[in-house]
Design a protein around this motif. Sequence first.
Motif, short mmCIF file in Angstrom:
data_model
loop_
_atom_site.label_atom_id
_atom_site.label_comp_id
_atom_site.label_asym_id
_atom_site.label_seq_id
_atom_site.Cartn_x
_atom_site.Cartn_y
_atom_site.Cartn_z
N ALA A 147 -0.49 -9.75 0.68
CA ALA A 147 -1.32 -9.42 1.46
C ALA A 147 -2.98 -9.03 0.94
O ALA A 147 -2.95 -8.48 -0.21
N SER A 148 -3.95 -9.28 1.57
CA SER A 148 -5.31 -8.77 1.19
C SER A 148 -5.24 -7.21 1.60
O SER A 148 -4.38 -6.68 2.43
N GLU A 149 -6.13 -6.52 1.17
CA GLU A 149 -6.36 -4.99 1.11
C GLU A 149 -6.55 -4.72 2.72
O GLU A 149 -5.84 -3.85 3.38
N LYS A 150 -7.13 -5.56 3.41
CA LYS A 150 -7.57 -5.24 4.73
C LYS A 150 -6.29 -5.46 5.72
O LYS A 150 -6.07 -4.68 6.46
N MET A 151 -5.63 -6.54 5.33
CA MET A 151 -4.40 -6.94 6.06
C MET A 151 -3.28 -5.93 5.89
O MET A 151 -2.41 -5.44 6.74
N LEU A 152 -3.19 -5.34 4.64
CA LEU A 152 -2.31 -4.23 4.12
C LEU A 152 -2.33 -2.94 5.10
O LEU A 152 -1.32 -2.45 5.57
N ASP A 153 -3.50 -2.35 5.35
CA ASP A 153 -3.83 -1.64 6.31
C ASP A 153 -3.10 -1.73 7.71
O ASP A 153 -2.32 -0.56 8.03
N ASP A 154 -3.03 -2.85 8.43
CA ASP A 154 -2.46 -3.07 9.52
C ASP A 154 -0.88 -3.13 9.40
O ASP A 154 -0.11 -2.62 9.95
N ILE A 155 -0.47 -3.78 8.20
CA ILE A 155 0.93 -3.88 8.01
C ILE A 155 1.78 -2.70 7.61
O ILE A 155 2.76 -2.50 8.20
N LYS A 205 -0.13 3.73 1.33
CA LYS A 205 -0.70 2.92 0.48
C LYS A 205 -0.53 3.52 -0.90
O LYS A 205 -0.42 2.73 -2.15
N ALA A 206 -0.36 4.99 -0.95
CA ALA A 206 -0.22 5.61 -2.14
C ALA A 206 1.09 5.38 -3.10
O ALA A 206 1.28 5.67 -4.07
N ASN A 207 2.01 4.78 -2.02
CA ASN A 207 3.20 4.42 -2.75
C ASN A 207 3.28 3.08 -3.36
O ASN A 207 4.19 2.54 -4.07
N LEU A 208 2.08 2.25 -3.20
CA LEU A 208 2.03 0.99 -3.91
C LEU A 208 0.99 0.79 -5.04
O LEU A 208 0.22 1.66 -5.34
N LYS A 209 1.73 -0.24 -5.80
CA LYS A 209 1.08 -0.43 -6.94
C LYS A 209 0.37 -1.66 -6.89
O LYS A 209 1.05 -2.86 -6.34
N ARG A 210 -0.91 -1.66 -7.00
CA ARG A 210 -1.68 -2.96 -6.69
C ARG A 210 -1.66 -4.19 -8.05
O ARG A 210 -1.92 -3.56 -9.33
N ILE A 211 -1.25 -5.22 -8.07
CA ILE A 211 -0.78 -6.22 -8.95
C ILE A 211 -2.01 -7.04 -9.23
O ILE A 211 -2.49 -7.18 -10.14
N ASN A 212 -2.57 -7.59 -7.88
CA ASN A 212 -3.78 -8.24 -7.79
C ASN A 212 -4.31 -8.08 -6.47
O ASN A 212 -3.90 -7.51 -5.66
N ASP A 213 -5.35 -8.99 -6.16
CA ASP A 213 -5.95 -8.77 -4.82
C ASP A 213 -5.14 -9.03 -3.66
O ASP A 213 -5.31 -8.60 -2.59
N PHE A 214 -4.03 -9.90 -3.89
CA PHE A 214 -3.29 -10.35 -2.83
C PHE A 214 -1.89 -9.84 -3.21
O PHE A 214 -0.70 -10.30 -2.43
N THR A 215 -1.40 -8.84 -4.08
CA THR A 215 -0.04 -8.69 -4.41
C THR A 215 -0.07 -7.24 -4.64
O THR A 215 -0.81 -6.47 -5.41
N TRP A 216 0.98 -6.49 -3.72
CA TRP A 216 1.17 -5.14 -4.01
C TRP A 216 2.70 -4.91 -4.13
O TRP A 216 3.45 -5.50 -3.54
N GLU A 217 3.10 -3.89 -4.99
CA GLU A 217 4.41 -3.55 -5.22
C GLU A 217 5.01 -2.23 -4.99
O GLU A 217 4.30 -1.23 -5.32
N ILE A 218 6.10 -2.17 -4.57
CA ILE A 218 6.67 -0.97 -4.27
C ILE A 218 7.50 -0.74 -5.43
O ILE A 218 8.49 -1.51 -5.34
N PRO A 219 7.59 0.11 -6.36
CA PRO A 219 8.53 0.22 -7.53
C PRO A 219 10.18 0.63 -6.86
O PRO A 219 10.25 1.21 -6.02
N LYS A 220 10.94 -0.02 -7.90
CA LYS A 220 12.13 0.30 -7.59
C LYS A 220 12.51 1.66 -7.45
O LYS A 220 13.54 2.04 -6.87
N ASN A 221 11.95 2.59 -8.03
CA ASN A 221 12.23 4.01 -8.14
C ASN A 221 11.64 4.81 -6.89
O ASN A 221 11.80 5.93 -6.70
N TYR A 222 11.16 3.73 -5.89
CA TYR A 222 10.52 4.71 -4.81
C TYR A 222 11.61 5.36 -4.06
O TYR A 222 11.25 6.30 -3.15
#
Lengths: 479, 136
Positions: free
Chosen positions: A33-41, A4-21
């Motif tokens: 995904a929701s934050e709850k779903m993200l943990d499983d993903i 999760k530390a690699n992800l940027k939260r854009i809104n409640d349902f959108t998370w981004e892995i930046p291009k420089n990852y």
Amino acid sequence: MISKANLKRINDFTWEIPKNYRSDMNVPARIYASEKMLDDILKDRSVDQLVNVATLEGVVGHVLVMPDVHEGYGFPIGGVAATLYPEGAISPGGIGYDINCGVRLLLSDLYFEEAKPFMEKLVRELFDRIPSGVGRGGSFRVDKDGFSAILKKGAKWVVEYGYGEENDTINVESHGSLEFADLDGVSQKAKERGINQLGTLGAGNHFVEVDVVDEVFDPRIAKVFGLDEERIVALIHTGSRGFGHQIATDYVREMLEYSVRKGQRLVDRELASCSFSSPEGRNYFGAMGAAANFAWANRQIITHYIRGVWKKVFGDNKKLKLLYDVAHNIAKIETHEVDGRLVRLIVHRKGATRSFGPGSTEVPGNYRTVGQPVIVPGSMGTSSYVLAGAEGSRLTFGSCCHGAGRAMSRQEARREVAFTVLKRELISKGVYFATKSRGGFVEEAPLAYKNVEEVIDVVTGVGIARKVARLRPVGVVKG
Amino acid sequence: MLSGYRRLKHTSDIKILVKGETLENLFSNALQAMAKILVRGRLAGRQCQANIKVNSSEETSLLIDFLSEVLFLSAKRGAVFDKVKFRYLDSCQLSAVVLGYKVDRFDKDIKAVTYHEAQIKRNKKGELETVVIFDL
């Protein structure tokens, strides 16, 4: 593994892995995904696979996964990527081995109260009529010329052949026929593997289901679609069977050889790709079109079988009309906005459904004011949804989720679920069922899937689609 | 374990770890694993065989292409092949006869044998091993 530390939260349902990852990423990667779903993903490798997809040649905007995502090979299931047309990459791994696996929804003129006494008989008759199970051939026979015509014209040929009604090719993505289908790149093996499998359901997660419209959320759109509460509908989920599997097998191999010849470094061999405009790319696209046409023909023949059973059970005057048919494993040439400009793109959808909104010329005229129907089957025994494509799908290259998404391995499902318990549970919910394989049946138990309600909350929350109606299963036929 | 295979966890498909002392053992064990997925019980009845030739760029691709070829033959002939006799096998090509049985039905529908995560390598015990994922 990505955390999760690699992800940027854009809104409640959108998370981004930046291009420089990762230095080889050409674009950022987005997870819907929701934050709850993200943990499983993040527990499996699906997001790492998405990062690999971001390395494709000519990829634009961002690559993305839907909330029903799970680990695949090459692309994750639920993945979408768009590359520049015509020089960008095309990857068979971005479409999958079941080309044009998809869902078709049939609308009846019956309400549940009227149909209920016949449900057990209906399920039994459907099970007897529709060939299902592993490697099972069908009774639909055509000669080589007829088969070639099906590969070129898809559902259109089948309807002209007498297995359908005049309007059946109106409410289908691409009218059930891709004109660019080309047989020159189709192997003899694919033809041999497919010719006897037309009009067959297959096994695994493929099914025919009878549902009741349980709740309408958007009466205006539901009216346009012809849905109202307690109406009976039928769902078909199947694809291009052995024909499509063989085409994918042939071309993943061919593109691997292409990569070796070109000295390309592959992050995953299942992501092997080539330029769309290369001879290999053109050949694959033409062959993929033939497999997509096979799948639409397959769902059309099964529609014909279901109509026959419907008349037998409910009487000659009871009809089934096609509400819509969507592909969820396919590549399409489409126009989308990227950085404020409209651009022609090769959109790969692997376990993702089109979700074109109001006004799109690719949505049939009767639905154009409200957006295309997006059919999202849940797991057996739980709800399915009918959504309508919405404006927010500009964020996802016109794409939406394709189902609940698998959460548990088949082995675990077999360990966790007893057939007798599942049977009792389905009967208590009023779901009649018939299956060829008890083991295969428990592998598809609701416990093995994500909660479809959470998936729907995400795609509607983002605005990719609007919630129109929820369907409740009352009959299930599985291979 | 000097040879054989075992199932590993995978969310939607079937993943195996296959091992063998030699390339021939490895290919043979992978074939047996695929046969066991297609039909869980003991194979019996009408026997059948098929000749097979495969060329690939390197040995891992050769294994996957070999299994894909056998899978095609299984679908075409309605048969499960669980044994193989190699005429020759090196890292880029093979010629063999596969032997098996006609079957009325398969227990599992393998859509394809994937290259995903496959990589033949020597483990600490000196055996050859690789993961193979079958798409269901």
